[in-house]
Design an enzyme around this catalytic site. Structure first.
Site, short mmCIF file in Angstrom:
data_model
loop_
_atom_site.label_atom_id
_atom_site.label_comp_id
_atom_site.label_asym_id
_atom_site.label_seq_id
_atom_site.Cartn_x
_atom_site.Cartn_y
_atom_site.Cartn_z
N ASP A 100 0.84 -1.20 0.00
CA ASP A 100 0.00 0.00 0.00
C ASP A 100 0.88 1.26 0.00
OD1 ASP A 100 -2.16 -1.69 0.19
OD2 ASP A 100 -2.36 -1.45 2.36
N1 URA Z 1 -1.32 -5.83 4.07
C1 URA Z 1 -1.80 -4.58 3.99
O1 URA Z 1 -2.84 -4.26 4.57
N2 URA Z 1 -1.11 -3.68 3.27
C2 URA Z 1 0.06 -3.97 2.65
O2 URA Z 1 0.66 -3.09 2.03
C3 URA Z 1 0.54 -5.27 2.74
C4 URA Z 1 -0.17 -6.19 3.45
#
Ligand code: URA
Length: 235
Positions: A100
């Site tokens: 993310d």
């Molecule tokens: N889980 C999440 O919520 N975000 C990420 O970037 C990776 C795993």
């Protein structure tokens, strides 16, 4: 190796597009315009220019990036992407999987589509380990809930995962799958909220902590051999 294959491997376009570029006089080999791009070249020694820019040949490259917060895991976007951080001149790079925008840490960047595909294949259950900071104190029962497979708010069930509590509001989580916003949604399902997330490991590949956020380096031979061994079979 054929020149058109080399350029196609490097992401300069399809073989047809490369043939067209030849006809248009956009490709130069050792100072001469190329008319027939089926010509054989030695990628290590011959100098190739496309649109007056030198072509840097390396069949496959593998970079470990310490992804900073605020950058998106995409190949192109209106916002800054992880590829904007890689100053290699090599075309066809992509991030293996997504973190993310507000997640930091280990991201593999390569132009090896087959390895990337295998690492992401759900069949391989590649372990990914994250350091997580939470808004609220963790509960012992969270560990058993993660181990038995969290059910997300939309009803989807996650595979069993490992939760290791490291302080009142910090933990390590090891997943073997990669659902959208998975860790955030898993903690939501147990009434908590992620306030910090960092990936530190993917199978045997451990984030090199000497890399500051935004920095990257090529994988060592040993790191690459481990990844390839894991991804060697598509069964
Ligand atoms: N889980 C999440 O919520 N975000 C990420 O970037 C990776 C795993």
């Amino acid at each position: 190796m054929r020149l058109d294959k080399m350029l196609a491997d490097l992401g300069y376009g399809t073989r047809n597009e490369i043939r067209k570029a030849c006809r248009q006089g956009r490709i130069v080999l050792n100072g001469e315009y190329v008319k027939d791009c089926s010509i054989h070249v030695n990628p290590e020694e011959d100098e190739v220019l496309v649109d007056e820019e030198p072509v840097l040949y390396s069949r496959y490259v593998y970079f470990m990036l310490n992804k900073p917060i605020g950058v998106v895991s995409a190949t192109s976007d209106r916002q800054m992407t992880v590829l904007d951080l890689i100053d290699s001149g090599i075309k066809g790079l992509f991030p293996v999987g997504r973190l993310d925008k507000d997640t930091e840490g280990l991201l593999l960047i390569t132009n090896d589509g087959q390895l990337g595909h295998r690492l992401l294949s759900p069949r391989h259950h590649v372990e990914k380990e994250y350091e997580v900071e939470l808004a609220l104190p963790l509960k012992e029962e969270d560990v058993t809930r993660f181990a038995s497979g969290i059910q997300l708010s939309d009803g989807e069930r996650c595979l069993p995962s490992t939760l290791i509590i490291t302080s009142e509001t910090a933990a390590r989580v090891i997943l073997t799958e990669g659902k959208y916003h998975q860790i955030k949604r898993m903690f939501e399902a147990v009434g908590n909220q992620v306030v910090g997330l960092k990936r530190v490991r993917m199978k045997h590949l451990v984030l090199d902590e000497s890399l500051a956020p935004g920095e990257y380096r090529e994988l060592t031979k040993e790191e690459l051999a481990d990844l390839k061994e894991l991804a060697g079979s598509d069964e």
